[in-house]
Design a protein around this motif. Sequence first.
Motif, PDB file in Angstrom:
ATOM      1  N   GLY A 172      12.919  15.145 -11.620  1.00 39.52           N
ATOM      2  CA  GLY A 172      11.444  14.951 -12.047  1.00 39.52           C
ATOM      3  C   GLY A 172      10.793  14.933 -10.631  1.00 39.52           C
ATOM      4  N   ARG A 173       9.358  14.255 -10.701  1.00 40.08           N
ATOM      5  CA  ARG A 173       8.418  14.302  -9.552  1.00 40.08           C
ATOM      6  C   ARG A 173       9.296  13.242  -8.539  1.00 40.08           C
ATOM      7  N   PRO A 174       9.133  13.466  -7.378  1.00 40.71           N
ATOM      8  CA  PRO A 174       9.658  12.373  -6.177  1.00 40.71           C
ATOM      9  C   PRO A 174       8.669  10.842  -6.371  1.00 40.71           C
ATOM     10  N   PRO A 175       9.496  10.010  -5.977  1.00 39.57           N
ATOM     11  CA  PRO A 175       8.702   8.896  -6.069  1.00 39.57           C
ATOM     12  C   PRO A 175       8.083   8.562  -5.027  1.00 39.57           C
ATOM     13  N   SER A 176       6.955   7.705  -5.171  1.00 39.42           N
ATOM     14  CA  SER A 176       6.023   7.452  -3.852  1.00 39.42           C
ATOM     15  C   SER A 176       6.709   6.331  -3.067  1.00 39.42           C
ATOM     16  N   THR A 177       6.503   6.304  -1.753  1.00 39.88           N
ATOM     17  CA  THR A 177       6.996   5.108  -1.006  1.00 39.88           C
ATOM     18  C   THR A 177       5.802   4.261  -0.689  1.00 39.88           C
ATOM     19  N   TRP A 178       6.227   3.207  -0.311  1.00 38.12           N
ATOM     20  CA  TRP A 178       5.084   1.778  -0.071  1.00 38.12           C
ATOM     21  C   TRP A 178       5.544   1.151   1.099  1.00 38.12           C
ATOM     22  N   ARG A 179       4.899   0.477   1.594  1.00 39.81           N
ATOM     23  CA  ARG A 179       4.924  -0.676   2.592  1.00 39.81           C
ATOM     24  C   ARG A 179       4.003  -2.022   2.297  1.00 39.81           C
ATOM     25  N   PHE A 180       4.548  -3.009   2.814  1.00 38.04           N
ATOM     26  CA  PHE A 180       3.838  -4.163   2.787  1.00 38.04           C
ATOM     27  C   PHE A 180       2.590  -4.011   3.841  1.00 38.04           C
ATOM     28  N   GLU A 220       0.862  -1.118  -0.030  1.00 32.20           N
ATOM     29  CA  GLU A 220       0.127  -0.209  -0.047  1.00 32.20           C
ATOM     30  C   GLU A 220       0.883   1.193   0.088  1.00 32.20           C
ATOM     31  N   ARG A 221       0.367   2.308  -0.601  1.00 32.84           N
ATOM     32  CA  ARG A 221       1.178   3.485  -0.597  1.00 32.84           C
ATOM     33  C   ARG A 221       1.409   4.141   0.732  1.00 32.84           C
ATOM     34  N   VAL A 222       2.272   4.808   1.202  1.00 36.68           N
ATOM     35  CA  VAL A 222       2.531   5.504   2.336  1.00 36.68           C
ATOM     36  C   VAL A 222       2.534   6.921   2.026  1.00 36.68           C
ATOM     37  N   GLY A 223       3.209   7.436   0.885  1.00 33.92           N
ATOM     38  CA  GLY A 223       3.321   8.857   0.708  1.00 33.92           C
ATOM     39  C   GLY A 223       4.358   9.207  -0.303  1.00 33.92           C
ATOM     40  N   ILE A 224       5.042  10.356  -0.260  1.00 37.94           N
ATOM     41  CA  ILE A 224       6.025  10.803  -1.305  1.00 37.94           C
ATOM     42  C   ILE A 224       7.190  11.188  -0.777  1.00 37.94           C
ATOM     43  N   LEU A 225       8.388  10.823  -1.360  1.00 35.67           N
ATOM     44  CA  LEU A 225       9.539  11.227  -0.854  1.00 35.67           C
ATOM     45  C   LEU A 225       9.521  12.718  -0.931  1.00 35.67           C
ATOM     46  N   ALA A 226      10.425  13.569   0.039  1.00 34.92           N
ATOM     47  CA  ALA A 226      10.737  14.676  -0.023  1.00 34.92           C
ATOM     48  C   ALA A 226      11.570  15.382  -1.063  1.00 34.92           C
ATOM     49  N   GLU A 227      12.356  14.454  -1.617  1.00 35.22           N
ATOM     50  CA  GLU A 227      13.358  14.575  -2.766  1.00 35.22           C
ATOM     51  C   GLU A 227      13.005  13.892  -3.698  1.00 35.22           C
ATOM     52  N   PRO A 228      13.347  14.739  -5.169  1.00 37.15           N
ATOM     53  CA  PRO A 228      13.216  13.896  -6.042  1.00 37.15           C
ATOM     54  C   PRO A 228      14.279  12.544  -6.504  1.00 37.15           C
ATOM     55  N   GLY A 229      13.973  11.785  -7.285  1.00 34.85           N
ATOM     56  CA  GLY A 229      14.736  10.413  -7.575  1.00 34.85           C
ATOM     57  C   GLY A 229      16.054  11.145  -8.231  1.00 34.85           C
ATOM     58  N   ALA A 230      16.818  10.111  -8.290  1.00 33.31           N
ATOM     59  CA  ALA A 230      18.088  10.110  -8.965  1.00 33.31           C
ATOM     60  C   ALA A 230      18.181  10.875 -10.286  1.00 33.31           C
TER      61      ALA A 230
END
Length: 238
Positions: A208-216, A195-205
């Motif tokens: 562009g748009r920062p990636p989403s964070t997930w958890r089991f 399930e989605r947790v949120g969005i990283l504060a910083e953009p990816g490497a």
Amino acid sequence: MRAPFRDQRGVAKYRHEVLAVVLRAGEASRLQVLARRRDHEPFAGRLALPSGPVEVSESMEEAMDRHLADQLGLAGLAHREQLATYSDPGRDPFERTIATAYLGLVPCDRQEDLAIGAVWVDAVDLPELAFDHHLVVETALERLRGKISYTNIAFALAPAEFTMATLRAIYGAVLGHDVDVTNLSRVLRRRRQIERVGILAEPGARGGRPPSTWRFTEDSYRVTDPFAALGPGRGHEV
């Protein structure tokens, strides 16, 4: 090999030990196994899996926890299951020893100070190991590769929160081939494993748009789709 002890009825009493194959997803999408350098014969100086005898007052699981802590400084596993029993009479040149092996998993971001002599090594391109421990590692890899497609066992290899890129690397390390991140996300969300947790504060490497964070969604083992398999190439279900 010394002769086994026998009781008054002549029944042989064998040494029974536990073996632990502790795996994690390391760098460059490679699985690693935890080993230690032996300081005594047989096989002095060679790497070996953590192992040791089972005391009369403890279960095999309790014995494994004790040896992992005493020999490696490792406290606790994210997942553990019994793997196989090894009983070849010549597997230990010192004395007749029957071994029950366990598969253990730890998250890729777990940091702790291991005991002197403990080392993470490549689980696929293994160095020479003592006893029959290379066979035990091969059995553990086969078990994990099978289960990662139809269960949620990857929860034990992943951080508490992760990006899909991190999860893709974990699946790739276990399966030994690349997995398409879009299909992986679709499959695991359909099975309600993540399930989605949120969005990283910083953009990816790549910016562009920062990636989403997930958890089991669960932190315990469960079969989610008994007939599924993640195929190579684009990583679709077959």
